[in-house]
Design an enzyme around this catalytic site. Sequence first.
Site, PDB file in Angstrom:
ATOM      1  N   LYS A   1       0.834  -1.203   0.000  1.00 33.04           N
ATOM      2  CA  LYS A   1       0.000   0.000   0.000  1.00 33.04           C
ATOM      3  C   LYS A   1       0.870   1.255   0.000  1.00 33.04           C
ATOM      4  CE  LYS A   1      -1.483  -1.463   3.853  1.00 33.04           C
ATOM      5  NZ  LYS A   1      -2.165  -1.686   5.147  1.00 33.04           N
TER       6      LYS A   1
ATOM      7  N   THR B   1      -6.964  10.056   8.171  1.00 32.82           N
ATOM      8  CA  THR B   1      -6.537   8.804   7.532  1.00 32.82           C
ATOM      9  C   THR B   1      -6.292   7.687   8.548  1.00 32.82           C
ATOM     10  OG1 THR B   1      -4.248   9.518   7.688  1.00 32.82           O
ATOM     11  CG2 THR B   1      -5.414  10.007   5.620  1.00 32.82           C
TER      12      THR B   1
ATOM     13  N   GLY C   1      -6.687   4.463  10.283  1.00 32.20           N
ATOM     14  CA  GLY C   1      -7.458   3.249  10.003  1.00 32.20           C
ATOM     15  C   GLY C   1      -7.590   2.911   8.535  1.00 32.20           C
ATOM     16  N   THR C   2      -6.872   3.623   7.676  1.00 35.68           N
ATOM     17  CA  THR C   2      -7.004   3.335   6.232  1.00 35.68           C
ATOM     18  C   THR C   2      -6.550   1.915   5.910  1.00 35.68           C
ATOM     19  OG1 THR C   2      -4.872   4.452   6.041  1.00 35.68           O
ATOM     20  CG2 THR C   2      -6.821   5.659   5.265  1.00 35.68           C
ATOM     21  N   GLY C   3      -5.453   1.508   6.535  1.00 32.57           N
ATOM     22  CA  GLY C   3      -4.924   0.168   6.226  1.00 32.57           C
ATOM     23  C   GLY C   3      -5.825  -0.933   6.719  1.00 32.57           C
ATOM     24  N   CYS C   4      -6.317  -0.766   7.965  1.00 30.17           N
ATOM     25  CA  CYS C   4      -7.238  -1.776   8.510  1.00 30.17           C
ATOM     26  C   CYS C   4      -8.474  -1.879   7.632  1.00 30.17           C
ATOM     27  CB  CYS C   4      -7.684  -1.355   9.907  1.00 30.17           C
ATOM     28  SG  CYS C   4      -6.357  -1.090  11.057  1.00 30.17           S
TER      29      CYS C   4
HETATM   30  N1  LIG Z   1      -4.897  10.451   1.440  1.00 34.26           N
HETATM   31  C1  LIG Z   1      -5.279   9.330   0.780  1.00 34.26           C
HETATM   32  N2  LIG Z   1      -6.090   9.431  -0.306  1.00 34.26           N
HETATM   33  C2  LIG Z   1      -6.515   8.325  -0.967  1.00 34.26           C
HETATM   34  N3  LIG Z   1      -6.174   7.063  -0.624  1.00 34.26           N
HETATM   35  C3  LIG Z   1      -5.359   6.909   0.454  1.00 34.26           C
HETATM   36  C4  LIG Z   1      -4.862   8.013   1.210  1.00 34.26           C
HETATM   37  N4  LIG Z   1      -4.077   7.523   2.220  1.00 34.26           N
HETATM   38  C5  LIG Z   1      -4.093   6.179   2.094  1.00 34.26           C
HETATM   39  N5  LIG Z   1      -4.840   5.804   1.033  1.00 34.26           N
HETATM   40  C6  LIG Z   1      -5.141   4.443   0.591  1.00 34.26           C
HETATM   41  O1  LIG Z   1      -5.590   3.737   1.741  1.00 34.26           O
HETATM   42  C7  LIG Z   1      -5.144   2.387   1.704  1.00 34.26           C
HETATM   43  C8  LIG Z   1      -4.288   2.120   2.950  1.00 34.26           C
HETATM   44  O2  LIG Z   1      -3.001   2.576   2.687  1.00 34.26           O
HETATM   45  P1  LIG Z   1      -2.009   3.104   3.836  1.00 34.26           P
HETATM   46  O3  LIG Z   1      -2.611   4.302   4.491  1.00 34.26           O
HETATM   47  O4  LIG Z   1      -0.688   3.249   3.209  1.00 34.26           O
HETATM   48  O5  LIG Z   1      -2.042   1.883   4.858  1.00 34.26           O
HETATM   49  P2  LIG Z   1      -1.736   1.973   6.449  1.00 34.26           P
HETATM   50  O6  LIG Z   1      -2.899   2.685   7.054  1.00 34.26           O
HETATM   51  O7  LIG Z   1      -1.625   0.555   6.826  1.00 34.26           O
HETATM   52  O8  LIG Z   1      -0.493   2.756   6.595  1.00 34.26           O
HETATM   53  C9  LIG Z   1      -4.369   2.241   0.381  1.00 34.26           C
HETATM   54  O9  LIG Z   1      -5.241   1.809  -0.649  1.00 34.26           O
HETATM   55  C10 LIG Z   1      -3.917   3.674   0.103  1.00 34.26           C
HETATM   56  O10 LIG Z   1      -3.679   3.912  -1.292  1.00 34.26           O
HETATM   57  C1  LIG Z   2      -5.588  -1.620  17.362  1.00 34.53           C
HETATM   58  C2  LIG Z   2      -5.021  -1.046  16.096  1.00 34.53           C
HETATM   59  N1  LIG Z   2      -4.861  -1.862  15.015  1.00 34.53           N
HETATM   60  C3  LIG Z   2      -4.348  -1.371  13.878  1.00 34.53           C
HETATM   61  C4  LIG Z   2      -3.946  -0.048  13.778  1.00 34.53           C
HETATM   62  C5  LIG Z   2      -3.345   0.461  12.499  1.00 34.53           C
HETATM   63  O1  LIG Z   2      -4.002   1.632  12.076  1.00 34.53           O
HETATM   64  P1  LIG Z   2      -3.761   2.220  10.581  1.00 34.53           P
HETATM   65  O2  LIG Z   2      -4.645   1.418   9.667  1.00 34.53           O
HETATM   66  O3  LIG Z   2      -4.122   3.654  10.640  1.00 34.53           O
HETATM   67  O4  LIG Z   2      -2.300   2.020  10.291  1.00 34.53           O
HETATM   68  C6  LIG Z   2      -4.122   0.774  14.912  1.00 34.53           C
HETATM   69  N2  LIG Z   2      -3.751   2.079  14.884  1.00 34.53           N
HETATM   70  N3  LIG Z   2      -4.651   0.249  16.063  1.00 34.53           N
HETATM   71 MG   LIG Z   3      -2.845   4.595   6.737  1.00 35.46          MG
END
Ligand SMILES: Nc1ncnc2c1ncn2[C@@H]1O[C@H](COP(=O)(O)OP(=O)(O)O)[C@@H](O)[C@H]1O
Ligand SMILES: Cc1ncc(COP(=O)(O)O)c(N)n1
Ligand SMILES: [Mg+2]
Length: 537
Positions: A210, A243, A245-248
Amino acid sequence: MAKEALKPQAIAGDFSKIVDKEAMRPSNDAIKWSGKVPHVLTVAGSDSGAGAGIQADIKASGALGVYCSSVITAVTAQNTVGVQGIHPVPEEFVAEQLKSVLSDMQVDVVKTGMLPSTGVIKVLCHKLKQFPIRALVVDPVLVATSGDVLSGPSTLDAFREELFPMADIVTPNVREASVLLGGFDIKTITDMCSAAKSLYSLGPRNVLVKGGDLPESSDAVDIFFDGEHCHELRGVRVRTHNTHGTGCTLASCIAAELAKGSPMLGAIQAAKCFVEEALEQSKDLAIGNGPQGPFDHFFKLRNHYARPCGTRFKPRDLFLYAVTDSGMNKKWGRSISDAVKAAIEGGATIIQLREKNIETKVFVEAAEASLEICRSYGVPLLINDRVDVALACETDGVHVGQSDMPVRTVRQLLGPNKIIGVSCKTPEQAHQAWLDGANYIGCGGVFPTNTKKNNPTIGLDGLKNIFQSSLLPGVAIGGIGVENAHMIVEMGLPNLKGVAVVSALFDRLDISSETRRLLGVLETTRIPEEKRLEASE
Ligand SMILES: Nc1ncnc2c1ncn2[C@@H]1O[C@H](COP(=O)(O)OP(=O)(O)O)[C@@H](O)[C@H]1O
Ligand SMILES: Cc1ncc(COP(=O)(O)O)c(N)n1
Ligand SMILES: [Mg+2]
């Protein structure tokens, strides 16, 4: 774990293949729950702030019509500032929770989030062998987006050697991919593809790296590797701090779509589309005082403006509407795309290419160059009148006049995901635009203007007459500039969302500063109290 059913439909073409995610939006059909319901089990941590963790997983699954049970691996004290504390759940109790759910319920897909210890990973792998499921989605949460460590370095071997070989897909972010590969430096999309291929060799059937946190990336780009091809999934980067929780959410949406029977790539596309829409719809959410807020997983329940993914339109996009003019560009010796870039840098919120005397080839080239600029700023681009150019360049939509192609025909050609604006001078024309499926109306000319010859003006009264009954949002156009724009705002008409301007921006030496001046007027003008009361009646 029978994974054949979920084998991805590999798409021909290699790295540069940008897959059209619009083709696979989360199904919006109402899913009637009866009998066997698609079921995701999340095995993850609890986030007290409810932006991430099992709370995000349950909300995301619910928003996609999927039942979500949960096994809690840790309880975190967490908010929009970061993680203040972690209380791991004893691994034997994680085992107890797993047995309770897996022995009783027909779980289709397991999605893992925070797994705080090697012991918990071993317990999970054992239970998954004991209770087979259809698919396993592993989101290797090592560090929260806030930077707080959620799973220590001691778990890396267990992720790599025990869990990854059982996974249908693993979804590390850039930082996690780097750590899992022993510090591999990931700075570019090519690096992401190399990392995905290296992670694939650890045993998962698919890898999604991601790119939300990829430095200096103008779009939000993820790399999906299915063992044969690297697919580039490109979305608009939403300018927001919400943003958390985007990954979860992405991983749980993938799990939910798999549980509904989607093929792997389709599930990922739908999940990415959901996250992008949720972020876009939650830009103005203000929950918590920290630097990273949560977003709204249930935006579809609240959003009465049907904005399927791929439509970059919200009424507030109409706030400062820049309409180009080739005569003025020629006069000032600038290209259309230069003019567009300057207007956006000055704060224009939507762009319309209005080129009346131009060869189609030149128009298409200008539209393509302008679209690249607009996409990088997340600003919608519309084409005046020329539906063929809009289709050819896949712009965000068109603006048509009363004597142009009928709106119903335009809607049939462009489909539901594109923006259609209509020029109106009367309430009847505004009502017809609504009936025909337009998204907004442009009303004028309000004040006398040289830009559009022999165009009868409607004045402020005509504007009021239209917007008092319009069912569509819209803009005022015609002779508007810094000296009179306040008069439009002071009308306080709820559906009058902004002003469209031409010469006030493009017949000037410095487009950006003129745009900034106009933006300042629009943002600082207050609606008189009596107008505000009148509007709220
Ligand atoms: N500002 C944003 N605008 C659009 N998509 C986003 C944005 N930030 C993250 N994403 C998308 O959200 C998903 C989670 O990515 P990311 O945020 O890198 O994961 P994590 O939360 O685990 O760090 C991916 O599909 C990424 O492209
Ligand atoms: C309990 C828990 N699990 C996962 C995430 C990852 O969060 P994010 O998707 O923003 O990286 C978090 N912040 N807390
Ligand atoms: Mg994220």
